[in-house]
Design a protein around this motif. Structure first.
Motif, PDB file in Angstrom:
ATOM      1  N   ARG A 106      27.542 -75.650  -1.583  1.00 43.46           N
ATOM      2  CA  ARG A 106      29.156 -75.259  -0.927  1.00 43.46           C
ATOM      3  C   ARG A 106      29.410 -74.050  -1.984  1.00 43.46           C
ATOM      4  NH1 ARG A 106      32.664 -80.204  -0.529  1.00 43.46           N
ATOM      5  NH2 ARG A 106      30.762 -81.516  -0.980  1.00 43.46           N
ATOM      6  N   SER A 132      40.375 -84.296  -0.369  1.00 40.15           N
ATOM      7  CA  SER A 132      39.659 -84.247   0.813  1.00 40.15           C
ATOM      8  C   SER A 132      40.815 -82.244   0.547  1.00 40.15           C
ATOM      9  CB  SER A 132      39.852 -85.260   2.161  1.00 40.15           C
ATOM     10  OG  SER A 132      40.751 -85.652   1.775  1.00 40.15           O
ATOM     11  N   ASP A 165      35.800 -79.706   1.245  1.00 38.86           N
ATOM     12  CA  ASP A 165      35.242 -80.676   2.602  1.00 38.86           C
ATOM     13  C   ASP A 165      34.067 -81.336   2.394  1.00 38.86           C
ATOM     14  OD1 ASP A 165      34.321 -81.003   5.331  1.00 38.86           O
ATOM     15  OD2 ASP A 165      33.003 -79.707   5.342  1.00 38.86           O
ATOM     16  N   ASP A 166      34.323 -82.360   2.430  1.00 37.63           N
ATOM     17  CA  ASP A 166      33.093 -83.613   2.575  1.00 37.63           C
ATOM     18  C   ASP A 166      33.189 -84.160   0.901  1.00 37.63           C
ATOM     19  OD1 ASP A 166      31.112 -85.776   3.193  1.00 37.63           O
ATOM     20  OD2 ASP A 166      30.012 -84.031   3.681  1.00 37.63           O
TER      21      ASP A 166
END
Length: 463
Positions: free
Chosen positions: A370, A357, A361-362
């Motif tokens: 992404r 993390s 992100d996520d």
């Protein structure tokens, strides 16, 4: 201010484990989860023991870069890696070291130049069409078995100039035996001279591979061509000596194993992820239909399929086919302020880094979008390394990426893949991240509407 001396290896943080076994049972039960917990609790350099031997887990991208890139000359793949693969692949490109490795890589490199890779594109789509010729709507198939056979056909056709489809079941079964044995068992604690069932199975599998590869070499001796095997047979060293038959065999076995296993896993994982994420599947199918319009994908066409590229990148991030890399320092080194002795086992984990993390992100979510230029600019240099990095980066990385994209585009033009049953994907940590069970999926033909465009209505998954 003088530089602080490196702290001793015993002070690297990590779990105590149990007497004698250390963390052996934790690694055996859940290798992926164990390493994730270890990094979360102890940081980017952590230590654990297995049967009295220290293992140092590296998941800090900067430390990974230090080992694989900046100071790569101070590390070799090491004894543990050799124990896993040398009995199978001998002294092939994956295992060899030093000047001999550089010579062998130089001999094989011409097969992976951009011009040569461009020549393979048509072979990849042709093999895919052949592999799916007998598929019918509603079939339930082991997708991992199908992709393994397909990528084996591609590597044999493209890199070796041979048709081994009649030998694919035997090669596939032998490679499965080898890879499953590499995951280890409690019987591995017995001395190496004890003939356990697993060791006997591996010996038989290696004998099968040797026999088939010898057949391929004999075929190429009689009819040489412009392929890797013929190039190896023609190669001579500075003294004019040809490569031994045993060394040619080792290199061909390495190409067969490394050249198809990881790409097959990438294809399996991507199809499974698409079935679990219908919104991603719909967007990808829309791109393929709009850009290809039913035409067979080509090398030029895949360059105009940005979302396909993102899907493959994200699949290899979340489910990297190679989950970890082993290295061993040839001298005492300093990592993260700690002294790591020569001969220590370093375990570098793509699996953990790709799910960190602090890097993504996520990270547990499958989000191909992404992968923007901005993300790639912001990533640590070794925040994403599915093909390793540095001089030992996979020689066939561009081949594998093109293969994954062309095969996916070809398959998804004609078929959708549905989950069967729970759709859970359980993996074991062998040399690669392998499904523990057949990956059964239902194949649905994509209907063609009156306009010639594909029309796709979601069909409920069936048990």
């Amino acid at each position: 201010m003088s530089e602080q001396p490196a702290r001793p290896p015993s002070s690297v943080p990590g779990p105590d484990g149990t007497p004698l076994l250390g963390s052996f049972l934790d690694v055996r039960r859940d290798s992926f989860g164990f390493r994730e917990r270890l990094a979360s609790e102890h940081g980017g350099l952590a230590r654990y023991t297995v049967l009295g031997t220290d293992v140092f887990l590296l998941t800090d991208p900067d430390l990974v870069e230090q080992v694989l890139v900046q100071d790569n000359q101070r590390y070799v793949k090491g004894e543990l890696f050799q124990q896993q693969l040398a009995p199978v692949l001998g002294n092939g490109l994956l295992n060899s070291e030093g000047e001999f490795w550089r010579r062998q890589r130089h001999l094989i490199q011409p097969a992976f130049t951009p011009d040569r890779i461009a020549e393979y594109a048509g072979m990849m789509t042709d093999s895919t069409r052949r592999a799916t010729a007998n598929w019918e709507d509603g079939d339930v198939r082991d997708v991992h078995g199908e992709t393994m056979a397909l990528t084996l056909d591609i590597v044999a056709t493209a890199l070796m100039g041979v048709d081994i489809r009649d030998r694919t079941p035997a090669v596939g079964a032998a490679l499965d035996t080898v890879m499953e044995a590499a995951a280890g068992s409690l019987l591995d604690l017995l001395p190496p001279w004890v003939p356990t069932p697993a060791r006997q199975s591996v010996d038989e599998a290696v004998a099968t591979l040797d026999r088939i590869v010898d057949e391929i070499i004999a075929e190429k001796r009689g009819d040489p061509g412009d392929d890797v095997v013929s190039a190896l047979l023609r190669a001579e060293d500075e003294e004019g000596e040809s490569m031994s038959d045993e060394q040619v065999r080792d290199e061909v076995k390495t190409l067969l194993l490394a050249g198809h296993e990881t790409t097959a896993l990438s294809l399996t994982f991507t199809l499974h992820l698409l079935a679990r994420h219908p919104e991603v599947e719909r967007r990808l199918l829309a791109e393929l239909d709009a850009k290809l319009d039913g035409e067979t994908p080509t090398l030029g066409a895949v360059g105009d399929l940005p979302y396909l590229e993102q899907v493959v990148q994200e699949s290899m991030r979340l489910l990297p086919p190679v989950h970890g890399i082993l290295r061993e320092p040839t001298e005492d080194v300093t990592l993260g302020g700690y002294r790591i002795p020569a001969g220590s086992t370093l375990s570098i984990s793509q699996w953990v880094v790709h799910r960190d993390s602090d890097v993504y992100d996520d990270p547990e979510s499958f989000r191909p979008e992404r992968w923007t230029d901005e993300l790639e600019a912001d990533l640590p240099r070794l925040g994403y390394f599915p093909f390793s990095a540095g001089p030992r980066r996979c020689i066939g990385d561009r081949f594998a990426m093109l293969e994954a994209k062309l095969v996916l585009a070809t398959l998804l033009q004609s078929y959708r893949f549905e989950l069967v049953g729970s759709g859970e994907l359980d993996l074991i940590a062998s040399i690669t991240s392998r499904p523990s069970d057949p990956v059964r999926m239902r194949i649905r033909e994509r209907a063609v509407g009156a306009t010639g465009r594909r029309t796709d209505e979601a069909v409920p998954a069936e048990d």
